[in-house]
Design a protein around this motif. Structure first.
Motif, short mmCIF file in Angstrom:
data_model
loop_
_atom_site.label_atom_id
_atom_site.label_comp_id
_atom_site.label_asym_id
_atom_site.label_seq_id
_atom_site.Cartn_x
_atom_site.Cartn_y
_atom_site.Cartn_z
N MET A 130 0.82 -1.18 0.00
CA MET A 130 0.00 0.00 0.00
C MET A 130 0.87 1.25 0.00
O MET A 130 0.48 2.26 -0.57
CB MET A 130 -0.90 0.00 1.22
CG MET A 130 -1.75 1.23 1.27
SD MET A 130 -2.99 1.06 2.51
CE MET A 130 -3.30 2.75 2.83
N GLY A 131 2.03 1.18 0.63
CA GLY A 131 2.91 2.33 0.66
C GLY A 131 3.29 2.79 -0.73
O GLY A 131 3.37 3.97 -1.01
N MET A 132 3.53 1.87 -1.63
CA MET A 132 3.88 2.22 -2.99
C MET A 132 2.67 2.74 -3.76
O MET A 132 2.78 3.61 -4.58
CB MET A 132 4.47 1.02 -3.73
CG MET A 132 5.75 0.53 -3.14
SD MET A 132 7.00 1.80 -3.24
CE MET A 132 8.34 0.99 -2.42
N VAL A 133 1.51 2.20 -3.47
CA VAL A 133 0.29 2.62 -4.15
C VAL A 133 -0.12 4.01 -3.69
O VAL A 133 -0.51 4.85 -4.48
CB VAL A 133 -0.86 1.62 -3.91
CG1 VAL A 133 -2.15 2.13 -4.52
CG2 VAL A 133 -0.50 0.27 -4.49
N ALA A 134 0.01 4.27 -2.40
CA ALA A 134 -0.44 5.55 -1.85
C ALA A 134 0.34 6.72 -2.42
O ALA A 134 -0.21 7.80 -2.62
CB ALA A 134 -0.33 5.54 -0.33
N GLY A 135 1.62 6.50 -2.72
CA GLY A 135 2.44 7.57 -3.27
C GLY A 135 1.93 8.05 -4.62
O GLY A 135 2.03 9.22 -4.96
N GLY A 136 1.41 7.16 -5.43
CA GLY A 136 0.94 7.54 -6.75
C GLY A 136 -0.56 7.47 -6.90
O GLY A 136 -1.07 7.40 -8.01
N ALA A 137 -1.27 7.48 -5.80
CA ALA A 137 -2.71 7.29 -5.85
C ALA A 137 -3.43 8.40 -6.61
O ALA A 137 -4.45 8.16 -7.24
CB ALA A 137 -3.28 7.18 -4.44
N GLY A 138 -2.89 9.60 -6.56
CA GLY A 138 -3.59 10.71 -7.20
C GLY A 138 -3.13 11.00 -8.62
O GLY A 138 -3.65 11.89 -9.25
N THR A 139 -2.17 10.26 -9.12
CA THR A 139 -1.65 10.56 -10.45
C THR A 139 -2.46 9.87 -11.52
O THR A 139 -3.05 8.82 -11.32
CB THR A 139 -0.18 10.12 -10.58
OG1 THR A 139 -0.12 8.71 -10.45
CG2 THR A 139 0.69 10.77 -9.52
N VAL A 156 7.55 3.75 4.94
CA VAL A 156 8.22 5.06 4.98
C VAL A 156 9.43 5.01 5.91
O VAL A 156 10.51 5.49 5.57
CB VAL A 156 7.23 6.16 5.43
CG1 VAL A 156 7.95 7.46 5.73
CG2 VAL A 156 6.17 6.36 4.37
N VAL A 157 9.27 4.38 7.07
CA VAL A 157 10.37 4.29 8.04
C VAL A 157 11.51 3.44 7.48
O VAL A 157 12.67 3.80 7.58
CB VAL A 157 9.87 3.72 9.38
CG1 VAL A 157 11.02 3.40 10.31
CG2 VAL A 157 8.91 4.70 10.03
N SER A 158 11.18 2.31 6.88
CA SER A 158 12.23 1.41 6.41
C SER A 158 12.96 1.96 5.19
O SER A 158 14.15 1.70 5.01
CB SER A 158 11.66 0.02 6.12
OG SER A 158 10.74 0.07 5.04
N VAL A 159 12.29 2.72 4.35
CA VAL A 159 12.96 3.31 3.18
C VAL A 159 14.02 4.30 3.63
O VAL A 159 15.15 4.28 3.15
CB VAL A 159 11.94 3.97 2.23
CG1 VAL A 159 12.62 4.86 1.23
CG2 VAL A 159 11.14 2.90 1.52
N SER A 160 13.69 5.17 4.55
CA SER A 160 14.66 6.16 5.00
C SER A 160 15.83 5.49 5.73
O SER A 160 16.99 5.89 5.55
CB SER A 160 14.00 7.22 5.89
OG SER A 160 13.39 6.63 7.01
N SER A 161 15.56 4.46 6.51
CA SER A 161 16.63 3.73 7.19
C SER A 161 17.51 2.99 6.18
O SER A 161 18.73 2.96 6.31
CB SER A 161 16.05 2.72 8.19
OG SER A 161 15.29 3.37 9.16
N GLY A 162 16.89 2.39 5.19
CA GLY A 162 17.63 1.66 4.16
C GLY A 162 18.51 2.58 3.34
O GLY A 162 19.65 2.22 2.99
N LEU A 163 18.02 3.76 3.01
CA LEU A 163 18.83 4.72 2.28
C LEU A 163 20.02 5.20 3.10
O LEU A 163 21.13 5.34 2.58
CB LEU A 163 17.99 5.92 1.86
CG LEU A 163 17.04 5.68 0.70
CD1 LEU A 163 16.14 6.88 0.49
CD2 LEU A 163 17.81 5.37 -0.57
N ALA A 164 19.80 5.44 4.38
CA ALA A 164 20.91 5.86 5.25
C ALA A 164 21.97 4.76 5.32
O ALA A 164 23.17 5.05 5.25
CB ALA A 164 20.38 6.17 6.65
N LEU A 165 21.54 3.51 5.42
CA LEU A 165 22.49 2.39 5.46
C LEU A 165 23.23 2.27 4.13
O LEU A 165 24.45 2.08 4.10
CB LEU A 165 21.75 1.09 5.76
CG LEU A 165 22.59 -0.18 5.73
CD1 LEU A 165 23.65 -0.15 6.81
CD2 LEU A 165 21.70 -1.40 5.89
#
Length: 63
Positions: free
Chosen positions: A1-10, A39-48
């Protein structure tokens, strides 16, 4: 759902989340925690990823 929600309005995604929600096919009790976790895991993964050497990232992508 996280991926869908980002583009839900496009227009490209056709308002996917909105369409499913309107039809009553969204389990919000599961979807909201999954979206927050994404959202939390993406930012942590990018930092790593920024701290790892490039060679290690290349090898781990193929495992």
């Amino acid at each position: 759902m996280g991926m869908v929600a980002g583009g839900a309005g496009t227009a490209r995604h056709g308002g996917g989340l909105c369409t499913f929600a309107y039809a009553g096919h969204v389990n919000w009790l599961v979807g909201i925690p999954l979206a927050i976790g994404g959202v939390v895991s993406v930012s942590s993964g990018l930092a790593l990823a920024h701290h790892l050497p490039e060679r290690r990232l290349y090898v781990s992508a193929w495992l």
